[in-house]
Scaffold this active site. Structure first.
Site, PDB file in Angstrom:
ATOM      1  N   GLY A 151     -22.533 -11.646  -4.606  1.00 20.82           N
ATOM      2  CA  GLY A 151     -23.190 -11.594  -3.295  1.00 20.82           C
ATOM      3  C   GLY A 151     -22.990 -10.227  -2.676  1.00 20.82           C
ATOM      4  O   GLY A 151     -22.804  -9.233  -3.375  1.00 20.82           O
ATOM      5  N   ARG A 230     -11.344 -16.862  -1.371  1.00 19.45           N
ATOM      6  CA  ARG A 230     -10.657 -18.025  -0.820  1.00 19.45           C
ATOM      7  C   ARG A 230      -9.629 -18.520  -1.823  1.00 19.45           C
ATOM      8  O   ARG A 230      -9.928 -18.610  -3.033  1.00 19.45           O
ATOM      9  CB  ARG A 230     -11.650 -19.158  -0.528  1.00 19.45           C
ATOM     10  CG  ARG A 230     -12.510 -18.939   0.704  1.00 19.45           C
ATOM     11  CD  ARG A 230     -11.708 -19.093   2.005  1.00 19.45           C
ATOM     12  NE  ARG A 230     -12.541 -18.937   3.184  1.00 19.45           N
ATOM     13  CZ  ARG A 230     -12.704 -17.808   3.879  1.00 19.45           C
ATOM     14  NH1 ARG A 230     -12.069 -16.702   3.502  1.00 19.45           N
ATOM     15  NH2 ARG A 230     -13.475 -17.782   4.954  1.00 19.45           N
ATOM     16  N   GLU A 259      -2.435 -21.243   2.641  1.00 18.25           N
ATOM     17  CA  GLU A 259      -1.900 -20.147   3.444  1.00 18.25           C
ATOM     18  C   GLU A 259      -1.668 -20.611   4.888  1.00 18.25           C
ATOM     19  O   GLU A 259      -2.385 -21.495   5.364  1.00 18.25           O
ATOM     20  CB  GLU A 259      -2.831 -18.921   3.386  1.00 18.25           C
ATOM     21  CG  GLU A 259      -4.237 -19.153   3.850  1.00 18.25           C
ATOM     22  CD  GLU A 259      -5.165 -17.965   3.500  1.00 18.25           C
ATOM     23  OE1 GLU A 259      -5.730 -17.442   4.462  1.00 18.25           O
ATOM     24  OE2 GLU A 259      -5.329 -17.599   2.321  1.00 18.25           O
ATOM     25  N   HIS A 277      -4.056 -12.181   3.838  1.00 11.65           N
ATOM     26  CA  HIS A 277      -5.459 -12.388   4.251  1.00 11.65           C
ATOM     27  C   HIS A 277      -5.900 -11.307   5.251  1.00 11.65           C
ATOM     28  O   HIS A 277      -6.265 -11.599   6.399  1.00 11.65           O
ATOM     29  CB  HIS A 277      -5.627 -13.794   4.854  1.00 11.65           C
ATOM     30  CG  HIS A 277      -7.047 -14.287   4.832  1.00 11.65           C
ATOM     31  ND1 HIS A 277      -7.374 -15.601   4.643  1.00 11.65           N
ATOM     32  CD2 HIS A 277      -8.220 -13.627   4.986  1.00 11.65           C
ATOM     33  CE1 HIS A 277      -8.700 -15.745   4.687  1.00 11.65           C
ATOM     34  NE2 HIS A 277      -9.223 -14.552   4.888  1.00 11.65           N
TER      35      HIS A 277
HETATM   36  C1  8YV Z   1     -11.763 -13.946   8.806  1.00 13.78           C
HETATM   37  C2  8YV Z   1     -12.470 -14.336   6.472  1.00 13.78           C
HETATM   38  O1  8YV Z   1     -11.739 -12.916   9.680  1.00 13.78           O
HETATM   39  O2  8YV Z   1     -14.612 -13.680   7.140  1.00 13.78           O
HETATM   40  C3  8YV Z   1     -13.947 -14.467   6.487  1.00 13.78           C
HETATM   41  O3  8YV Z   1     -14.479 -15.386   5.841  1.00 13.78           O
HETATM   42  O4  8YV Z   1     -11.811 -14.959   5.711  1.00 13.78           O
HETATM   43  C4  8YV Z   1     -11.805 -13.391   7.400  1.00 13.78           C
HETATM   44  O5  8YV Z   1     -12.519 -12.214   7.392  1.00 13.78           O
HETATM   45  C5  8YV Z   1     -10.556 -14.751   9.090  1.00 13.78           C
HETATM   46  O6  8YV Z   1     -10.603 -15.925   8.335  1.00 13.78           O
HETATM   47  C6  8YV Z   1     -10.459 -15.092  10.574  1.00 13.78           C
HETATM   48  O7  8YV Z   1     -11.436 -15.989  10.975  1.00 13.78           O
END
Ligand code: 8YV
Length: 320
Positions: A151, A230, A259, A277
Site C-alpha cells: 500500500g 500491527r 502492547e 510504536h
Molecule cells: C497512531 C498508528 O498514531 O496510524 C496508525 O495506525 O498506529 C499510529 O500512527 C497511534 O496508534 C495513535 O493513535
C-alpha cells in the site's frame, strides 16, 4: 456545542483545539462507563478514536445519534468499522500524512537490523570495545526485501530501499501491475524468496497471525523480520521461538501483540531492535494527523464530505 466522546488518548494540541468548538466527554478510562453513557449517550454525535483504541460494536450501537468516528491513525482495526458503516456512521482515518515517517522508520529498521546498530551501541556503551572488536554485520546492498502489503507505506519503503540497493518483491491480495516489483502469489513464496520480510499490511481479523511459524521458517536462518504495521499480524510466540532456535537471524519491531507489554524474551535478545510504536511519532506528522482529524470533523458537521473516509469494509485489503 456538538458532543464528542473521546475513547483514546490524543495529543493535547488536538483536544485543546477541538474543545473550543465541541464538548468532549472523556471515555478513555471511565471508572463507571455505564453511568457516564446513561448520562451522555443520546447527545453524542461523534467519537474520537485512535489506532490502538477505538469503539466496538456495543458502544457504537449504544450511541443512537452517532454520525462520525474520527480516528487519529491510518490503521482502523481498533474500531469496528463494519458495525459503524452498517449503521451509516462515517469513519475517517489519517492516511498519507504519516506515510513518510512510517517508511523512514521501516528503512531505519532494515539498516539497524542488518548492520547490527543497536547491538553495536550497547557494545560500546558497556565498555566491550576496550576488549575487542564488534562482530561483522551484513550489507543491505543486493539483499532481497519482501514486502507484505504494497500500500502507501509499503511503496514508500520500496522507494527508499531501491536507493539503498535492495531488490524488492511483494505479496498483496491485489497484484500491483503498475509497479516494477515482482509479485509472489503467497506469503510463503515471498518469505522463501526474501532476506528481509517487511510487514506493511493492515491489521485486523483478515491479517491476524499471517506471519506464522511456517512463514518464519521459509524466511530462514539468515532472514530478518521487520514489523511497523500491527503486532497481531505476526504470531508473536512463534516469532520468539524462531528467534530462540535461530530459525531466523533477527527482527526489528515497532508494534507488538498486547502492547505496551513486550515479551521479556524479546527484550533480552541482542539481535532484536525494539521501539515503542513510534513510527508516526514526530511533531510534524502528529500535527498533520491532528489537523486531519479536526478537518474531517469540521467538514462533516458543516455538511460537507469528509476528507479521508475509511472505504466501505467487508472487502478487507492489504493496503493501509
Ligand atoms: C497512531 C498508528 O498514531 O496510524 C496508525 O495506525 O498506529 C499510529 O500512527 C497511534 O496508534 C495513535 O493513535
Amino acid at each position: 456545542m456538538i458532543d464528542l466522546l473521546q475513547v483514546s488518548v490524543l495529543p493535547p494540541f488536538l483536544t485543546e483545539r477541538l474543545a473550543k468548538e465541541y464538548t468532549i466527554h472523556d471515555f478513555v478510562n471511565p471508572t463507571d462507563p455505564d453511568t457516564l453513557l446513561d448520562e451522555v449517550a443520546p447527545k453524542i454525535r461523534g467519537i474520537l478514536a485512535g489506532g490502538m483504541k477505538g469503539p466496538n460494536a456495543n458502544l457504537i450501537n449504544r450511541l443512537e445519534n452517532l454520525e462520525i468516528i474520527a480516528s487519529f491513525s491510518v490503521g482502523y482495526d481498533a474500531t469496528d468499522v463494519v458495525a459503524a458503516q452498517a449503521r451509516g456512521v462515517i469513519v475517517t482515518h489519517t492516511p498519507e500524512v504519516l506515510t513518510g515517517d512510517v517508511a523512514d522508520l521501516a528503512m531505519t529498521f532494515i539498516l539497524m537490523a542488518s548492520r547490527r546498530i543497536g547491538e553495536s551501541e550497547r557494545f560500546l556503551r558497556s565498555g566491550k570495545w576496550l576488549q575487542g572488536r564488534m562482530d561483522l554485520a551484513t550489507t543491505v546492498r543486493g539483499r532481497r526485501l519482501g514486502i507484505l502489503g504494497l500500500g502507501r507505506i509499503g511503496r514508500a519503503v520500496a522507494r527508499r530501499a531501491e536507493i539503498f540497493g535492495l531488490n524488492i518483491a511483494y505479496h498483496d491480495i491485489k497484484p500491483m501491475g503498475d509497479l516494477p516489483y515482482r509479485s509472489y502469489p503467497t506469503l510463503l513464496d515471498l518469505a522463501e524468496a526474501s532476506d528481509i520480510l517487511l510487514v506493511a499490511c493492515e491489521g485486523g481479523d483478515a491479517t491476524r497471525g499471517l506471519v506464522d511459524a511456517a512463514v518464519l521458517e521459509a524466511l530462514g536462518p539468515s532472514g530478518l523480520l521487520v514489523n511497523t504495521a500491527r503486532g497481531p499480524i505476526v504470531d508473536q510466540p512463534a516469532l520468539v521461538t524462531a528467534l530462540q532456535d535461530g530459525r531466523i537471524a533477527g527482527a526489528a519491531l515497532d508494534v507488538f501483540d498486547g502492547e505496551p507489554n513486550v515479551p521479556a524474551e524479546l527484550i533480552a535478545m541482542e539481535n532484536v531492535v525494539l521501539t515503542p510504536h513510534i513510527a508516526s511519532s514526530t511533531n510534524e506528522t502528529r500535527r498533520a494527523m491532528g489537523d486531519l482529524v479536526y478537518d474531517n470533523l469540521r467538514a462533516h458537521f458543516d455538511g460537507k464530505p469528509v476528507l479521508t473516509p475509511v472505504p466501505p469494509q467487508g472487502n478487507p485489503g492489504m493496503t493501509p
